[in-house]
Design a protein around this motif. Sequence first.
Motif, PDB file in Angstrom:
ATOM      1  N   ALA A   1      -1.912  -3.167   9.575  1.00  0.00           N
ATOM      2  CA  ALA A   1      -2.793  -3.189   8.506  1.00  0.00           C
ATOM      3  C   ALA A   1      -1.991  -3.992   7.277  1.00  0.00           C
ATOM      4  O   ALA A   1      -2.630  -4.593   6.344  1.00  0.00           O
TER       5      ALA A   1
ATOM      6  N   VAL B   1     -12.036   0.435  -1.947  1.00  0.00           N
ATOM      7  CA  VAL B   1     -10.733   0.298  -1.882  1.00  0.00           C
ATOM      8  C   VAL B   1     -10.157   1.252  -3.003  1.00  0.00           C
ATOM      9  O   VAL B   1     -10.753   1.377  -4.140  1.00  0.00           O
TER      10      VAL B   1
ATOM     11  N   THR C   1     -16.519   0.548   8.607  1.00  0.00           N
ATOM     12  CA  THR C   1     -15.922  -0.523   8.736  1.00  0.00           C
ATOM     13  C   THR C   1     -14.626  -0.746   7.896  1.00  0.00           C
ATOM     14  O   THR C   1     -14.722  -0.386   6.862  1.00  0.00           O
TER      15      THR C   1
ATOM     16  N   ALA D   1     -11.972  -8.669   9.808  1.00  0.00           N
ATOM     17  CA  ALA D   1     -13.124  -9.038   8.621  1.00  0.00           C
ATOM     18  C   ALA D   1     -14.312  -9.927   9.449  1.00  0.00           C
ATOM     19  O   ALA D   1     -15.353  -9.728   9.308  1.00  0.00           O
TER      20      ALA D   1
ATOM     21  N   TRP E   1      -3.988 -10.291  10.397  1.00  0.00           N
ATOM     22  CA  TRP E   1      -4.916  -9.277  11.031  1.00  0.00           C
ATOM     23  C   TRP E   1      -6.197  -8.598  10.349  1.00  0.00           C
ATOM     24  O   TRP E   1      -7.072  -8.576  11.085  1.00  0.00           O
ATOM     25  N   LEU E   2      -5.900  -8.556   9.026  1.00  0.00           N
ATOM     26  CA  LEU E   2      -7.072  -8.000   8.421  1.00  0.00           C
ATOM     27  C   LEU E   2      -8.154  -9.198   8.178  1.00  0.00           C
ATOM     28  O   LEU E   2      -9.216  -8.797   8.248  1.00  0.00           O
ATOM     29  N   ALA E   3      -7.799 -10.615   8.200  1.00  0.00           N
ATOM     30  CA  ALA E   3      -8.674 -11.601   8.130  1.00  0.00           C
ATOM     31  C   ALA E   3      -9.544 -11.548   9.510  1.00  0.00           C
ATOM     32  O   ALA E   3     -10.798 -11.772   9.710  1.00  0.00           O
TER      33      ALA E   3
ATOM     34  N   PRO F   1     -11.979  -1.729   5.295  1.00  0.00           N
ATOM     35  CA  PRO F   1     -12.043  -2.543   4.149  1.00  0.00           C
ATOM     36  C   PRO F   1     -11.060  -3.744   4.088  1.00  0.00           C
ATOM     37  O   PRO F   1      -9.820  -3.329   4.813  1.00  0.00           O
ATOM     38  N   GLN F   2     -11.168  -4.755   3.410  1.00  0.00           N
ATOM     39  CA  GLN F   2     -10.138  -5.364   3.328  1.00  0.00           C
ATOM     40  C   GLN F   2      -9.026  -5.095   2.146  1.00  0.00           C
ATOM     41  O   GLN F   2      -9.536  -4.828   1.040  1.00  0.00           O
ATOM     42  N   TYR F   3      -7.779  -4.843   2.387  1.00  0.00           N
ATOM     43  CA  TYR F   3      -6.819  -4.462   1.246  1.00  0.00           C
ATOM     44  C   TYR F   3      -5.527  -4.739   1.732  1.00  0.00           C
ATOM     45  O   TYR F   3      -5.321  -5.007   2.905  1.00  0.00           O
ATOM     46  N   ASP F   4      -4.521  -4.709   0.848  1.00  0.00           N
ATOM     47  CA  ASP F   4      -3.106  -5.122   0.864  1.00  0.00           C
ATOM     48  C   ASP F   4      -2.538  -3.561   0.784  1.00  0.00           C
ATOM     49  O   ASP F   4      -2.281  -3.524  -0.536  1.00  0.00           O
TER      50      ASP F   4
ATOM     51  N   PRO G   1      -1.835  -9.692   6.707  1.00  0.00           N
ATOM     52  CA  PRO G   1      -2.982 -10.525   6.289  1.00  0.00           C
ATOM     53  C   PRO G   1      -3.908 -11.048   7.192  1.00  0.00           C
ATOM     54  O   PRO G   1      -5.226 -11.256   7.080  1.00  0.00           O
TER      55      PRO G   1
END
Length: 417
Positions: free
Chosen positions: A8, A94, A35, A18, A13-15, A37-40, A11
């Motif tokens: 996670a 988030v 689902t 998504a 992998w997150l994209a 969420p997109q987060y860093d 970035p």
Amino acid sequence: MQQRRNTAYSPGWLAGLALAGLLTLSACGNTDEQTLPQYDPAPSVLETPAPEVDRQTFRLPLQFTDPPVVDPGWQTPPQYGDGVFLSAEHAEDVLTFRAVDSSGTLLWEADRPLSCTGFTITSHDDLHYAVLTDIDAEVQSLGNTVASAYDLHTGELAWGPIDVPGPHNGPGTVFAAPTEQAMGASDAKVVLDPASGDIIVNEREHKVKVLGEFHGTVLTVDAQAIQAHRAADLATGGLEAEPLWTVPLEDHGWTAENLTARSPVGLPDPSEAATSPAVLLGTDDTDRALVDLTSAEVLAEGLSDAGQDPTSQSWVMLGETLTGYGPTGQILYDEPNDGLEVRGIGAAMAYLENSDGDLEARNVVTGQIGRAYDPDDTGTLAVPTGITATGAGILEAEGRYYLATVPTVEQPEPEEP
């Protein structure tokens, strides 16, 4: 020690996830599929001042007439250690954790899924860590929980991600999977070593009940007794290591099944305390014992609540009476308790809520009621929940938490010999 790298943090992998939009997971403490969420989650260094609040919109305690009050955006009760406060705010799905020092400087922040709300501050030797949970995205189910520790001052990774059986359970570095039983129930707990993240106690394997981890001191109980161990001793010798102390349950008429432990009210920090840290133990929220964590000395019994003022080291204790104790155990005052509750303590004042919901400020040394607020002030009531030995304080107002700051003291340069 097996560690998993949490993808996670990537970035890319997150994209990809998504875009797919079809993958679901069970995140930290939430058993419902959702689902991702997109987060860093990687901490970002900030080193910027937190925004100041408009003082005119609040009724501030007289103790905080002068110092700047800042808004870090916190929506959960902050924790404290070694001059740094940590809490989080949420925006949509988030959660953003922010570490802020006593001067109001935002040190670092890190994102997590909203369901990963559990966190703790712990310490090993002179180092303090923020322990946060996250989702282990490498496993096929995309639902496992991991824990990581970060330097409380810098946000640098100290250890982790470490596989844990479920969300943060506490107190301290205690984690457990939720069960389908009554609300608040959990499966077997594990305790992580604050120094390394290794699992040092597992209820299922060791046949004990975990009561909590308190800055490197681990409390467990079996059918006969409570034991306190240093986490470092458990890491090398397991539960066979010599305990700090043992207290038979029969001494207090307790049963292991219902026994729990929690910290007193305030902002406990062993690195600043002049006296030994303590814990409230008991099977009934109205009949607890305040026990010294280092020696097992019982400081008081029959309590519903207690708090220690870091400035004077005096205790305010609530049971059948409201009692004040000095740092050496002398009784300072003792009077009837008419349904009081400790809301906050520090800077020689205790903020107590009475049965009518009104707030009163008591001098912790004399027990006398003082004037807490200017009666001419208007705005939202801000209640101190804890004040440090240096004077920095957490103020709660309508479910948000603010920081009353103290100025940074510049240390003089050492003179050349």
